[in-house]
Design an enzyme around this catalytic site. Structure first.
Site, PDB file in Angstrom:
ATOM      1  N   LYS A  11      -1.949 -12.299  -6.362  1.00 20.86           N
ATOM      2  CA  LYS A  11      -2.609 -11.623  -6.110  1.00 20.86           C
ATOM      3  C   LYS A  11      -3.720 -12.633  -6.977  1.00 20.86           C
ATOM      4  CE  LYS A  11      -3.372  -7.368  -3.673  1.00 20.86           C
ATOM      5  NZ  LYS A  11      -3.873  -6.167  -3.795  1.00 20.86           N
ATOM      6  N   TYR A  51      -6.366  -8.177   6.026  1.00 21.53           N
ATOM      7  CA  TYR A  51      -6.602  -6.496   5.741  1.00 21.53           C
ATOM      8  C   TYR A  51      -7.755  -5.352   7.267  1.00 21.53           C
ATOM      9  CZ  TYR A  51      -4.492  -6.469   1.365  1.00 21.53           C
ATOM     10  OH  TYR A  51      -4.341  -6.987  -0.506  1.00 21.53           O
ATOM     11  N   ARG A  87       7.687  -1.594  -3.316  1.00 19.84           N
ATOM     12  CA  ARG A  87       6.336  -1.048  -3.637  1.00 19.84           C
ATOM     13  C   ARG A  87       6.965  -0.267  -5.182  1.00 19.84           C
ATOM     14  NH1 ARG A  87       2.175  -0.995  -0.062  1.00 19.84           N
ATOM     15  NH2 ARG A  87       1.497   0.494  -2.338  1.00 19.84           N
ATOM     16  N   ASN A 114      -5.375  -5.984  -8.453  1.00 16.56           N
ATOM     17  CA  ASN A 114      -4.314  -5.089  -9.169  1.00 16.56           C
ATOM     18  C   ASN A 114      -3.149  -5.745  -8.708  1.00 16.56           C
ATOM     19  OD1 ASN A 114      -3.448  -5.247  -6.173  1.00 16.56           O
ATOM     20  ND2 ASN A 114      -4.202  -2.837  -6.008  1.00 16.56           N
ATOM     21  N   HIS A 117       0.712  -7.526  -3.645  1.00 20.64           N
ATOM     22  CA  HIS A 117       0.627  -6.807  -2.271  1.00 20.64           C
ATOM     23  C   HIS A 117       2.173  -6.930  -1.673  1.00 20.64           C
ATOM     24  CE1 HIS A 117      -0.234  -5.686   1.777  1.00 20.64           C
ATOM     25  NE2 HIS A 117       0.929  -7.122   2.324  1.00 20.64           N
ATOM     26  N   GLU A 128       2.701  -8.594   8.828  1.00 19.01           N
ATOM     27  CA  GLU A 128       2.237  -9.360   7.579  1.00 19.01           C
ATOM     28  C   GLU A 128       3.378 -11.287   7.602  1.00 19.01           C
ATOM     29  OE1 GLU A 128       1.103  -5.994   5.696  1.00 19.01           O
ATOM     30  OE2 GLU A 128       2.166  -7.017   4.599  1.00 19.01           O
TER      31      GLU A 128
HETATM   32  P1  IDP Z   1      -1.779  -0.942  -1.215  1.00 19.09           P
HETATM   33  O1  IDP Z   1      -2.088  -2.279  -1.594  1.00 19.09           O
HETATM   34  O2  IDP Z   1      -0.803  -0.629  -2.799  1.00 19.09           O
HETATM   35  O3  IDP Z   1      -0.472  -1.093  -0.232  1.00 19.09           O
HETATM   36  P2  IDP Z   1      -3.921   0.104   0.065  1.00 19.09           P
HETATM   37  O4  IDP Z   1      -4.263   1.203  -0.002  1.00 19.09           O
HETATM   38  O5  IDP Z   1      -3.040  -0.176   1.238  1.00 19.09           O
HETATM   39  O6  IDP Z   1      -3.092   0.001  -0.986  1.00 19.09           O
HETATM   40  O7  IDP Z   1      -4.945  -0.949  -0.563  1.00 19.09           O
HETATM   41  C1  IDP Z   1      -5.163  -2.286   0.170  1.00 19.09           C
HETATM   42  C2  IDP Z   1      -6.030  -3.012  -1.406  1.00 19.09           C
HETATM   43  O8  IDP Z   1      -7.173  -2.805  -1.556  1.00 19.09           O
HETATM   44  C3  IDP Z   1      -5.131  -2.437  -3.201  1.00 19.09           C
HETATM   45  O9  IDP Z   1      -4.337  -2.752  -3.341  1.00 19.09           O
HETATM   46  C4  IDP Z   1      -7.037  -2.852  -3.077  1.00 19.09           C
HETATM   47  O10 IDP Z   1      -6.481  -4.463  -3.664  1.00 19.09           O
HETATM   48  C5  IDP Z   1      -7.301  -2.775  -3.049  1.00 19.09           C
HETATM   49  N1  IDP Z   1      -8.198  -1.067  -3.200  1.00 19.09           N
HETATM   50  C6  IDP Z   1      -7.716  -0.083  -2.790  1.00 19.09           C
HETATM   51  N2  IDP Z   1      -8.141   1.614  -2.833  1.00 19.09           N
HETATM   52  C7  IDP Z   1      -9.100   0.260  -3.334  1.00 19.09           C
HETATM   53  C8  IDP Z   1     -10.647   1.318  -4.209  1.00 19.09           C
HETATM   54  O11 IDP Z   1     -10.824   1.954  -4.366  1.00 19.09           O
HETATM   55  N3  IDP Z   1     -11.726   0.410  -4.336  1.00 19.09           N
HETATM   56  C9  IDP Z   1     -11.094  -1.192  -4.772  1.00 19.09           C
HETATM   57  N4  IDP Z   1     -10.116  -1.556  -4.424  1.00 19.09           N
HETATM   58  C10 IDP Z   1      -9.156  -0.541  -3.518  1.00 19.09           C
HETATM   59 MG    MG Z   2      -1.336  -0.974   1.789  1.00 11.73          MG
END
Ligand code: IDP
Ligand code: MG
Length: 138
Positions: A11, A51, A87, A114, A117, A128
């Site tokens: 990212k 997304y 993961r 974070n 992805h 994807e």
């Molecule tokens: P993942 O990337 O670990 O699969 P997901 O729940 O699919 O997590 O969420 C997609 C992305 O959305 C996350 O990687 C993060 O960048 C963002 N995200 C998820 N939860 C939150 C939140 O509570 N606040 C802000 N951004 C979030």
């Molecule tokens: Mg996800």
């Protein structure tokens, strides 16, 4: 276990930190092969579509803004149980909860910014990968 493929995105936060190589090394050191890759700045439409599953979530608009804030490094990783393995290497969504030694523990700034992805199932991995790569690139 089967040989599988998964989609990875480094990212904008991690690209800005200049740690693409360090993150790719994690994949390769864990036995995953990079079988396709490209770098690009996502359009707003691409980020929204990618997304779309999170459209109803309160963080959706900010997530899209973040994902288009800079270049991303998109790749397809291949290996035994690649989806789950990636993961595991990534660590939990929230870096505060990510296990020490994971990519997110080391490189993520927040639950949103974070670093990486990774696809979460065989079905989403397929969707994807074809979202970003044409058949001749795969
Ligand atoms: P993942 O990337 O670990 O699969 P997901 O729940 O699919 O997590 O969420 C997609 C992305 O959305 C996350 O990687 C993060 O960048 C963002 N995200 C998820 N939860 C939150 C939140 O509570 N606040 C802000 N951004 C979030
Ligand atoms: Mg996800």
């Amino acid at each position: 276990m089967a040989v599988l493929r998964t989609l990875s995105i480094i990212k904008p936060d991690a690209v800005n930190k200049n740690v693409i190589g360090k993150i790719l090394d994690r994949f390769e050191s864990s036995g995953l092969k990079i079988v396709a890759a490209k770098m690009k700045k996502l359009s707003q439409g691409e980020a929204q579509a990618f997304y779309a599953v999170h459209k109803a979530r309160p963080f959706y608009n900010e997530l899209v803004e973040f994902m288009i804030s800079g270049r991303v490094f998109i790749s397809v990783l291949e290996g035994e149980d690649a989806i789950a393995l990636n993961r595991e290497i990534m660590g939990a969504t929230n870096p505060v909860e990510a296990k020490p030694g994971t990519i997110r523990a080391e490189f993520a700034d927040s639950i949103q910014n974070n670093a990486v992805h990774g696809s979460d199932s065989v079905e989403t991995a397929q969707q994807e990968m074809t979202f970003f790569f044409s058949p001749d690139e795969l």
